[in-house]
Scaffold this motif. Structure first.
Motif, PDB file in Angstrom:
ATOM      1  N   ALA A 311       1.020  -0.984  -0.379  1.00 15.05           N
ATOM      2  CA  ALA A 311      -0.086  -0.128   0.072  1.00 15.05           C
ATOM      3  C   ALA A 311       0.538   1.679  -0.265  1.00 15.05           C
ATOM      4  N   THR A 312       0.385   2.077  -0.562  1.00 15.11           N
ATOM      5  CA  THR A 312       0.735   3.645  -0.242  1.00 15.11           C
ATOM      6  C   THR A 312       1.008   3.880   1.291  1.00 15.11           C
ATOM      7  N   GLN A 313       1.722   4.303   1.833  1.00 13.40           N
ATOM      8  CA  GLN A 313       1.643   4.976   2.683  1.00 13.40           C
ATOM      9  C   GLN A 313       2.651   6.447   3.511  1.00 13.40           C
ATOM     10  N   ILE A 314       1.314   7.171   3.970  1.00 15.14           N
ATOM     11  CA  ILE A 314       1.566   8.356   3.928  1.00 15.14           C
ATOM     12  C   ILE A 314       1.833   9.096   5.494  1.00 15.14           C
ATOM     13  N   GLY A 315       3.002   9.120   6.443  1.00 14.16           N
ATOM     14  CA  GLY A 315       3.295   9.280   7.221  1.00 14.16           C
ATOM     15  C   GLY A 315       2.760  10.968   7.427  1.00 14.16           C
ATOM     16  N   LEU A 316       2.106  11.507   8.706  1.00 16.39           N
ATOM     17  CA  LEU A 316       1.824  12.904   9.258  1.00 16.39           C
ATOM     18  C   LEU A 316       2.788  12.710  10.803  1.00 16.39           C
ATOM     19  N   THR A 317       3.466  14.058  10.963  1.00  6.29           N
ATOM     20  CA  THR A 317       3.904  14.660  11.557  1.00  6.29           C
ATOM     21  C   THR A 317       4.119  15.519  12.109  1.00  6.29           C
ATOM     22  N   ALA A 318       4.333  16.671  12.893  1.00  3.44           N
ATOM     23  CA  ALA A 318       4.495  17.811  13.388  1.00  3.44           C
ATOM     24  C   ALA A 318       5.770  17.638  14.077  1.00  3.44           C
ATOM     25  N   THR A 319       6.848  16.549  14.218  1.00  2.79           N
ATOM     26  CA  THR A 319       8.292  16.595  14.503  1.00  2.79           C
ATOM     27  C   THR A 319       8.890  15.289  14.606  1.00  2.79           C
ATOM     28  N   PRO A 320       9.151  15.300  13.023  1.00  2.46           N
ATOM     29  CA  PRO A 320       9.848  13.541  13.091  1.00  2.46           C
ATOM     30  C   PRO A 320      10.997  13.431  13.437  1.00  2.46           C
ATOM     31  N   LYS A 321      10.878  12.574  13.773  1.00  4.19           N
ATOM     32  CA  LYS A 321      11.988  11.972  15.584  1.00  4.19           C
ATOM     33  C   LYS A 321      13.316  11.272  14.083  1.00  4.19           C
ATOM     34  N   GLU A 322      14.518  11.827  14.776  1.00  7.04           N
ATOM     35  CA  GLU A 322      15.192  10.909  13.822  1.00  7.04           C
ATOM     36  C   GLU A 322      16.482  10.367  15.474  1.00  7.04           C
ATOM     37  N   THR A 323      16.697   9.529  15.648  1.00  2.00           N
ATOM     38  CA  THR A 323      17.308   8.818  16.635  1.00  2.00           C
ATOM     39  C   THR A 323      17.493   8.121  16.201  1.00  2.00           C
ATOM     40  N   LYS A 324      19.120   7.275  17.226  1.00  2.00           N
ATOM     41  CA  LYS A 324      19.942   6.418  17.075  1.00  2.00           C
ATOM     42  C   LYS A 324      18.737   4.534  17.243  1.00  2.00           C
ATOM     43  N   ASP A 325      17.705   5.077  17.292  1.00  2.00           N
ATOM     44  CA  ASP A 325      16.689   3.541  17.565  1.00  2.00           C
ATOM     45  C   ASP A 325      15.954   3.890  16.042  1.00  2.00           C
ATOM     46  N   ILE A 326      15.380   4.833  15.950  1.00  2.00           N
ATOM     47  CA  ILE A 326      14.112   5.356  15.165  1.00  2.00           C
ATOM     48  C   ILE A 326      13.974   6.484  14.579  1.00  2.00           C
ATOM     49  N   SER A 327      14.070   5.847  13.064  1.00  2.00           N
ATOM     50  CA  SER A 327      13.830   7.193  12.049  1.00  2.00           C
ATOM     51  C   SER A 327      12.999   7.440  11.405  1.00  2.00           C
TER      52      SER A 327
END
Length: 810
Positions: A311-327
């Motif tokens: 499926a086409t997947q679209i993420g919505l956020t005001a604050t994209p998370k970029e850590t050593k575990d999550i991107s």
């Protein structure tokens, strides 16, 4: 007809619009006049906020309502033909259109970004391009193929109310639709809290659904309130085609599915409701607040996205998370569109903030127990220096809680006791104690309504039941809510005017989400700005370069176990303050209809149990609780949102001085323009449009001073004269003795009006209708009999104003 004397409006109606329509542009569907792209930035100083005046694009041309093509900026014929070009290019930049026209009614200067050899050419009125000509050039410029056009041109939803997407929402929608038409399947939209992400998502889904590009859609969230608000509000037009997944059942009879992760999966195989349908069942998934939930690769919820990977997947956020575990960007790719908090504030769609930083002595100096000191529960307190990060996490000091509650109460009492307020605490125990302290400090308000102060946390059903009342502008109560994690995101509190930070916040993602609770504007309820009352130095994060930008991707593909020397991350996790283990990221859910209930029943945010474990499972973790400590507030600093998005510490006088000096290099420069102006009110209004709040200046300096003297005194350090002194000086000079007796009486009456009200009493269109003037007759009668007609009356007013300000004009 003398074309040079025509107004800009006349030039548009008599020359520009006929030329456009003659070229084939449809007045009803393809031409919009006076297109207001921005709302006007709010300037805040003291307790006052005012919107700066914004200009509208004179004309915008559309292929269809969802596809702007060109901007036309008009000027009066006395100006050069291309004078409006730079202004038009500014509007074109916002709309991302390649065609800009400037005109004074003689013809057009055509700026064509698709023409790489000659950007600007002059064309005749009769040669204005047809809709087909511009559309073909636009399609070639954008590189559209014939296969893309049916989707590209699909209209957005129009409910007939006149509500249309704002310019940045339209850009986000169009960029997403364009990406889908190109075959892209992973997309990220980053839009600041309060800018309408859900409405934008609705329009994206609507166009894809109506174009039959996507037939079954899943809107995925991790909190009931996000799903329910979406279903009732923005997604309502889907009607009977839409359902909310309940009872762990995916009903294939519906096309639009709104679901909690918790309703679709769980730790047991029989809880994985998403497997009831084929992997290709959904062809579009929208992931709300995608920085949480399935953001981590090892999240229990990522399996849903992986199952429907086609499926086409679209993420919505005001604050994209970029850590050593999550991107987020590792999964979705770089954002296809970003609309930041700074942009929202500058455009006037989001509320600016002022920050009150409160420094408490023990926070800065630390607190150490006496030798052998035990807390209120008889526990021996560790002999070390406790600091700001420890308070209400490892150590509770009753007097500190009381001082924070007193500061909140005092602020509300001197501003607005009914201002909606969210107090962010370290954990649920802290929120309980803060609620109690605030109730005891506000007995009169609580007597009026016992819901004046409420605790709204994940463990409290009574408190959670009041959440809808808190966010409803029509409901007065609750006024103050204490919370830890539950209200840090996804709560659309439009009228929240005070955000209190008494929580240790290390995560930029979490900080931005919390700040977002106050950034919504609601003109109907006079919510134009908000205050942040900061007790924990959290607002220092405003200075971080990542605050208003996209964080750099730092995902570690092979993560190692990292133990920090002071175990602060581990203690944070135990107390529910660590970003990775807080309520907002807790994936262990056992009740599909609830919000954040860990499967094992443990409440990591309560702080109730003394049997939480410390460095190893043999050492119990204890939160010490003491009283009898002397606690003082040693500093309080007010800072304001500045034009570049930074916080500045300045009074409104400082702001006015800086603003005026950008326009007027010297006192002589200012007084010359003031004297040359036919109407002084024009300059007053222009400065107000730049954010000079005259009411705030009057409160700050004096209500007896004219705007002219306020500026001369504040900006150029001149000794001021009151309006009464200026009026008296004119009368002493007897300058108007050459006027008739009745004219002298009228001028004297106008001077008296000026002394009371300022220049509006002289220049206003109703100046001759004032009570002090009425005895002399009707306005036209006064002008004719006393001055010899309207022209001579106006000349007399100009002379009067020259005399009023002559002492400054020399």
């Amino acid at each position: 007809m003398d074309k040079k004397k025509l107004s800009e409006t006349d030039i548009i109606s008599k020359f520009i619009m006929p030329a456009i329509q003659k070229a084939g542009w449809d007045l009803m569907t393809q031409i919009r006049q006076e297109v207001k792209l921005r709302d006007g930035k709010v300037i805040v100083r003291g307790q006052l906020g005012i919107r700066k005046t914004v200009k509208s694009a004179d004309i915008v041309l559309y292929h269809k309502p969802n596809l702007p093509l060109a901007v036309i900026e008009a000027k009066a014929n006395k100006h050069e033909i291309g004078k409006g070009m730079q202004q038009g290019m500014d509007y074109a930049r916002l709309l991302e259109v390649p065609f800009i026209f400037a005109s004074n009614g003689d013809g057009f200067i055509f700026h064509d970004k698709t023409n790489t050899t000659q950007l600007e050419t002059e064309i005749q009125l009769a040669d204005f391009p047809t809709p087909e000509q511009l559309w073909l050039k636009y399609c070639a410029y954008r590189g559209y193929t014939a296969a893309q056009l049916p989707l590209i041109t699909q209209s957005y939803h129009d409910d007939g109310s006149g509500k249309t997407p704002r310019y940045y929402q339209l850009k986000a929608i169009n960029k997403t639709i364009e990406a889908v038409s190109e075959g892209k399947n992973r997309m990220l939209l980053v839009m600041a809290t309060g800018t309408g992400k859900t409405y934008t998502a609705f329009q994206i889904i609507w166009r894809l659904w109506k174009a039959h590009q996507k037939k079954r859609i899943l809107f995925l969230a991790d909190r009931n309130i996000l799903v329910d608000q979406t279903r009732i509000n923005d997604f309502e037009p889907f009607g009977t085609a839409m359902t909310k997944v309940t009872g762990r059942t995916v009903d294939p009879a519906f096309e639009i599915h709104l679901a909690l992760y918790q309703a679709l999966t769980g730790p047991e195989e029989n809880q994985k409701a998403y497997k009831q349908v084929d992997k290709n069942f959904f062809d579009l998934i929208i992931i709300d607040e995608c920085h949480r939930g399935s953001a981590a690769e090892d999240s229990a919820w990522r399996e849903i996205l992986e199952y429907f990977s086609a499926a086409t997947q679209i993420g919505l956020t005001a604050t994209p998370k970029e850590t050593k575990d999550i991107s987020n960007t590792d999964y979705f790719g770089d954002p296809i569109y970003t609309y930041s908090l700074k942009e929202g504030i500058e455009d006037g769609f989001l509320a600016p903030y002022k920050v009150i930083r409160v420094d408490i002595d023990i926070d800065l100096q630390g607190w150490r127990p006496t030798k052998g000191q035990r807390d209120k529960n008889g526990e021996l307190i560790n002999d070390r220096i406790f600091n700001q990060k420890d308070f209400d996490r490892n150590l509770v000091i009753d007097e500190r809680t009381q001082l924070v509650a007193q500061t909140i109460t005092s602020y509300l009492k001197r501003t607005d006791p009914m201002a909606k307020t969210i107090v962010f605490c370290n954990d649920i125990n802290h929120a309980d104690r803060m609620r109690r302290a605030l109730i005891n400090l506000n007995p009169e308000q609580v007597a009026k309504n016992d819901k004046y102060v409420m605790k709204i946390t994940g463990d409290d059903e009574i408190g959670k039941a009041q959440l809808d009342n808190f966010i409803n502008p029509k409901k007065a109560y609750p006024v103050i809510v204490t919370t830890s994690e539950l209200m840090s995101t996804g709560v659309d509190a439009k009228t929240c005017k005070l955000v209190v930070l008494d929580q240790n916040i290390q995560s930029m993602t979490k900080f931005k989400q919390i700040i977002g609770r106050g950034t919504r504007i609601d003109d109907r309820y006079n919510k134009l700005w908000f205050t942040i009352l900061d007790f924990k130095k959290a607002t220092e994060l405003f200075a971080d370069k990542n605050f208003d930008g996209i964080p750099e991707k730092i995902l570690v593909t092979k993560p190692e176990v990292i133990i920090d020397e002071d175990n602060s991350d581990f203690i944070d996790e135990l107390n529910g303050t660590n970003e990775k283990s807080s309520e907002e990221d807790q994936p262990k859910i056992n009740d599909p209809e609830s919000d954040y209930k860990p499967a094992d029943g443990t409440d990591f945010g309560s702080g109730e149990s003394a049997e939480k474990w410390g460095e190893d499972e043999s050492t119990p973790y204890i939160k010490f609780h003491v009283a009898g400590v002397t606690v003082k507030k040693i500093a309080e600093r007010v800072q304001y949102y500045d034009t570049d998005g930074k916080l500045v510490t300045e009074s409104f006088k400082d702001y006015t001085r800086n603003t005026i000096k950008k326009q007027f290099a010297s006192l002589d420069d200012f007084t010359r323009k003031w004297q040359e102006a036919d109407r002084k009110q024009v300059i007053i209004d222009e400065l107000a449009a730049e954010g000079v709040i005259w009411e705030a200046l009057e409160q700050d300096v004096s209500k007896d001073l004219d705007p002219f003297d306020l500026i001369c005194h504040i900006v150029f350090d001149q000794p001021p004269l009151t309006r009464q002194e200026r009026a008296n000086n004119v009368k002493k000079r007897h300058y108007f003795s050459h006027y008739s007796e009745i004219a002298q009486k009228v001028l004297n009456a106008l001077l008296d009006g000026y002394a009371d009200e300022g220049v509006k009493a002289i220049e206003g269109k109703d100046a001759l209708k004032a009570n002090i003037i009425i005895p002399f007759g009707r306005p036209l009668e006064i002008a004719k009999k006393a001055f010899g007609g309207a022209q001579k009356y106006n000349a007399a007013i100009s002379e009067l104003e020259t005399e009023l300000y002559s002492d400054k004009a020399s």
